[in-house]
Design a protein around this motif. Structure first.
Motif, PDB file in Angstrom:
ATOM      1  N   UNK A 466     -27.788  13.344 -70.223  1.00 11.31           N
ATOM      2  CA  UNK A 466     -27.526  13.063 -68.725  1.00 11.31           C
ATOM      3  C   UNK A 466     -26.922  11.397 -68.783  1.00 11.31           C
ATOM      4  N   UNK A 467     -27.241  10.955 -69.831  1.00 10.34           N
ATOM      5  CA  UNK A 467     -26.749   9.660 -69.836  1.00 10.34           C
ATOM      6  C   UNK A 467     -25.307   9.429 -70.594  1.00 10.34           C
ATOM      7  N   UNK A 468     -24.895  10.423 -70.993  1.00  9.83           N
ATOM      8  CA  UNK A 468     -23.477  10.346 -71.842  1.00  9.83           C
ATOM      9  C   UNK A 468     -22.524  10.181 -71.209  1.00  9.83           C
ATOM     10  N   UNK A 469     -21.515   9.093 -71.392  1.00  9.30           N
ATOM     11  CA  UNK A 469     -20.543   8.729 -70.942  1.00  9.30           C
ATOM     12  C   UNK A 469     -19.351   9.757 -70.869  1.00  9.30           C
ATOM     13  N   UNK A 470     -19.292  10.733 -71.898  1.00 10.34           N
ATOM     14  CA  UNK A 470     -18.196  11.748 -71.931  1.00 10.34           C
ATOM     15  C   UNK A 470     -18.804  12.818 -70.882  1.00 10.34           C
ATOM     16  N   UNK A 471     -20.072  13.067 -70.650  1.00  8.21           N
ATOM     17  CA  UNK A 471     -20.598  13.799 -69.640  1.00  8.21           C
ATOM     18  C   UNK A 471     -20.358  13.470 -68.305  1.00  8.21           C
ATOM     19  N   UNK A 472     -20.299  12.246 -67.989  1.00  3.72           N
ATOM     20  CA  UNK A 472     -20.584  11.595 -66.817  1.00  3.72           C
ATOM     21  C   UNK A 472     -19.060  11.694 -66.314  1.00  3.72           C
ATOM     22  N   UNK A 473     -17.899  11.439 -67.218  1.00  7.38           N
ATOM     23  CA  UNK A 473     -16.452  11.450 -66.981  1.00  7.38           C
ATOM     24  C   UNK A 473     -16.058  12.783 -66.566  1.00  7.38           C
ATOM     25  N   UNK A 474     -16.413  13.710 -67.451  1.00  5.45           N
ATOM     26  CA  UNK A 474     -16.150  15.151 -67.069  1.00  5.45           C
ATOM     27  C   UNK A 474     -16.584  15.580 -65.855  1.00  5.45           C
ATOM     28  N   UNK A 475     -17.670  15.215 -65.237  1.00  4.19           N
ATOM     29  CA  UNK A 475     -18.390  15.516 -64.071  1.00  4.19           C
ATOM     30  C   UNK A 475     -17.743  14.795 -62.851  1.00  4.19           C
ATOM     31  N   UNK A 476     -17.364  13.625 -63.076  1.00  7.00           N
ATOM     32  CA  UNK A 476     -16.333  12.979 -62.138  1.00  7.00           C
ATOM     33  C   UNK A 476     -15.130  13.677 -62.051  1.00  7.00           C
ATOM     34  N   UNK A 477     -14.458  14.008 -63.041  1.00  9.31           N
ATOM     35  CA  UNK A 477     -13.123  14.566 -62.971  1.00  9.31           C
ATOM     36  C   UNK A 477     -13.095  15.737 -62.166  1.00  9.31           C
ATOM     37  N   UNK A 478     -14.423  16.738 -62.250  1.00 10.67           N
ATOM     38  CA  UNK A 478     -14.513  18.154 -61.916  1.00 10.67           C
ATOM     39  C   UNK A 478     -14.848  17.762 -60.391  1.00 10.67           C
ATOM     40  N   UNK A 479     -15.277  16.762 -59.846  1.00  6.65           N
ATOM     41  CA  UNK A 479     -15.633  16.614 -58.583  1.00  6.65           C
ATOM     42  C   UNK A 479     -14.530  16.835 -57.674  1.00  6.65           C
TER      43      UNK A 479
END
Length: 736
Positions: A466-479
């Motif tokens: 949940x705190x992964x930068x890669x995961x956060x970036x992927x989520x932001x791109x997908x929005x």
């Protein structure tokens, strides 16, 4: 400039060779046929006169070429929607004030795009709109058409065309001119009437027999299929056009999926592990209770692990079966389980992941080799599958990974070959890039209401916390609504992410060492090359202690070890061309590699340590699109080089490999990276790649990384990419 022109000219020539020429051939054959009929049957005179109307034939040719161009860009349909973009626009063309509606501009724009690509830079120079900042300039259709019509001969002269190229461009120019005059003087009703009247256009609704789910269009052989939907609310019309082959593939795919959905399968007794979350449990139940199921999710969400539970249940059912007629047969000796993926690399990774899940569950089961879908279906040089509806696959369960890479024709071949009563499970990430071939099958299927009950989506990633930068970036791109500020904040602050400006003209200074001021491209690539130092050190060791090619186990171990080191880092590019394309970067890193190892800087493309990727299936050598290998020296004789691939115990002599279907693999396109994962990825692109950029492209690249992502780009290119969702125009949903 000249390089771009040459590429554009060859592109339009290729397109003309199979689109415009084929449309001309179709019209000629119809003309000859009707003339022959006229000689013996006077009743055909009226029809022949209608066929001979040149303006209608010009309309057929224009739409045929437009659809062909659309197909090459991945779209299976062209949709003309009169409700789009509201009021018409006015502009001056050839000294005349012209009004064009959005749908008219759309048709003219697609037909004229190849020529616009040739003259775009010259027009920008003439009207002085070239900008030196980090932006790109859009030129209106009116300006482009006015320049094209008014300065045609001058533009042709500037392009220094060969006779063949000039003939090709003049042919396209004539088609643009004819379509322009037809559209500017007509409304939608006139346009629709012309289509209705032409014998080479087939109306879906007028030719469909719904009672037996068969479509008579398959027998009529009209090259263009169309469907008209009218909205009483908006008083608008939407016309969908297909090339016949694309329509047939979508129609058959939908029909075959419906056939599979109607098949009954007996649920297996599955002991669901306690560590699974609710979405995984749902996915298991969906796959267990349906002949056709779709499981989607991002990297690390457990798609393969979830499916492993079904495989385990199949194995347990085999071990405990009493009356065989009540159970699905499953053993490693019988071919009742098939694992497949669109590329060899994706198939290999799928098998490894599934095998690891079985090993973790202490299930003693050696899986059969995962195959490419082409190999599974027996698609050879002819392009036709060996297995189809009349000769189905023998497997009881078929699991296909990386289904986002499925084009509509390959998907149709696949579902056609599933035998009655078998399970077909599609795994994939619907947010990834669509297929290279036409269609966006996985994304389409996930949006079709009828298929929602058999679709399970996994959302909890185990690769990215949940705190992964890669995961956060992927989520932001997908929005749906991209938050640029949040993306830049992540790139500045997260230790796993960084951004490097590549535009040397940009003077944007940001006081943070995570987003650096621009350097020259060569300096940046020189920095990037340091990430391959561990790999080069391994290669240097193999110069001193060559691979023992006579010992199969040693070959396998050496190649696996080398692959592990090589996969620590990879450069992913948006495209092939330009300073930030894989061709240039691979050439640079090749010279760096040779210098590091003090190898001769000769013309020979093969050298010790060269990492290569297979670009085309080679069934004779057992090599598949996406396979990675290493060129290694096997003895003291420097001329003796062989290429070693993972999980193979023998090398392949370099003279057996066609250089045209081999690429150096320090850098690869993001498309080619699908199905792979690396510890650290460097993603490279700039404004010159604008046509290729999309949020799906960046999402796919970012999610190839397990630990670290570095983006080398311009501010404008990155923002354009994450704000540009891929729009694949397809008609699959219309078939359900």
């Amino acid at each position: 400039m000249s390089n771009n022109n040459n590429k554009s000219k060859s592109a339009i020539s290729l397109q003309e060779s199979w689109a415009s020429n084929i449309s001309d051939y179709i019209l000629l054959r119809r003309q000859q046929t009707h003339v022959a009929y006229d000689a013996t049957n006077a009743k055909t005179n009226d029809e022949s006169k209608k066929i001979n109307k040149s303006e209608n034939n010009d309309l057929f040719t224009a739409l045929f070429v437009i659809l062909a161009a659309h197909l090459e860009e991945g779209h299976t349909v062209l949709t003309v929607d009169t409700a789009d973009h509201g009021a018409p626009m006015q502009g001056q063309i050839n000294g005349e004030i012209v009004t064009l509606y959005a749908w008219q501009q759309q048709l003219l724009g697609i037909l004229a795009t190849p020529i616009f690509a040739l003259i775009d830079t010259q027009i920008k120079t003439q009207i002085d709109t070239q900008s030196n900042d980090d932006t790109t300039t859009e030129i209106s259709l009116f300006v482009l058409l006015d320049t094209l019509f008014g300065q045609r001969d001058y533009l042709w002269a500037q392009l220094a065309l060969s006779n063949h190229e000039k003939e090709t461009l003049i042919k396209r120019f004539d088609a643009i001119t004819t379509l322009y005059h037809r559209l500017k003087n007509s409304d939608l009703n006139t346009f629709v009437h012309s289509i209705h009247e032409h014998a080479l256009f087939a109306n879906v609704n007028a030719n469909t027999n719904c009672n037996n789910n068969q479509n008579s269009l398959s027998k009529d052989n009209q090259p263009i299929i169309y469907d008209i939907a009218k909205s009483e609310q908006t008083r608008s019309s939407k016309i969908t056009f297909w090339l016949h082959r694309a329509w047939q593939a979508e129609f058959n795919l939908a029909k075959n999926i419906n056939n599979i959905l109607n098949q009954q399968v007996s649920p297996l007794q599955i002991a669901i592990p306690e560590n699974l979350h609710e979405h995984q449990v749902k996915a298991i139940n969906v796959a267990n209770n349906n002949a056709f199921s779709i499981i989607t999710g991002g990297p690390g969400t457990g798609k393969t692990y979830t499916v492993a539970q079904l495989v385990i249940a199949l194995q347990q059912a085999t071990e405990s079966r009493g009356d065989e007629s009540e159970h699905i047969r499953f053993s490693t000796d019988s071919a009742s389980l098939a694992l497949a993926a669109p590329t060899g690399k994706a198939a290999q990774r799928m098998q490894e992941s599934l095998q690891a899940a079985l090993d973790d569950a202490n299930v003693e089961l050696q899986l059969q080799e995962a195959k490419t879908i082409h190999r599974l279906l027996g698609i050879g040089r002819t392009g036709r599958p060996r297995y189809d509806t009349n000769n189905p696959l023998g497997e009881d369960i078929i699991i296909v990974d990386e289904a986002s890479m499925l084009g509509v024709e390959l998907a149709n071949y696949l579902v056609s070959a599933v035998k009655p009563g078998a399970r077909l499970i599609l795994l994939g990430d619907a947010n990834q890039l669509a297929a290279v071939d036409a269609g966006a099958v996985l994304a389409d299927l996930c949006r079709i209401p009828l298929l929602q009950p058999i679709h399970a989506e996994l959302t909890e990633s185990r690769r990215f916390s949940a705190e992964s930068g890669i995961g956060k970036l992927a989520t932001q791109i997908n929005k749906a609504e991209t938050n640029l500020q949040a993306i830049w904040q992540l790139l500045r602050q997260d230790a796993a992410l960084s951004f490097q400006y590549v535009n040397t003209l940009q003077a944007e200074a940001i006081s943070n060492n995570k987003i650096e001021n621009s350097l020259s491209g060569e300096k940046i690539i020189s920095r990037i090359s340091n990430n391959y130092q561990s790999y080069v050190n391994e290669i240097r060791n193999l110069l001193e202690n060559p691979i023992e090619k006579s010992v199969p186990e040693s070959v396998k171990n050496t190649t696996s070890s080398l692959m592990e080191v090589f996969n620590q880092f990879r450069i992913l590019t948006a495209g092939h061309n330009g300073e930030w394309g894989d061709h240039y970067i691979n050439n640079y890193l090749t010279q760096w590699h040779l210098a590091e190892l003090k190898l001769p800087l000769g013309q020979n493309t093969w050298f010790h340590g060269r990492p290569v990727m297979i670009l085309q299936n080679n069934y004779e050598l057992g090599l598949f699109n996406g396979d990675i290998g290493f060129c290694l020296q096997t003895s003291d004789e420097r001329s003796q080089l062989e290429v070693f691939f993972e999980n193979k115990t023998q090398g392949i002599a370099v003279n057996l490999l066609n250089e045209e279907v081999i690429a150096t693999a320090y850098a690869m396109t993001i498309h080619k990276s699908q199905g792979s994962e690396f510890n650290h990825v460097a993603i490279t692109f700039d404004n010159s790649h604008a046509r290729l950029l999309s949020k799906e492209l960046i999402y796919t690249a970012v999610t190839r990384a397990k630990k670290q992502v570095t983006i080398y780009s311009t501010k404008h290119a990155l923002e354009k990419a994450v704000q540009t969702p891929t729009e694949r125009h397809t008609g699959l949903a219309l078939q359900f």
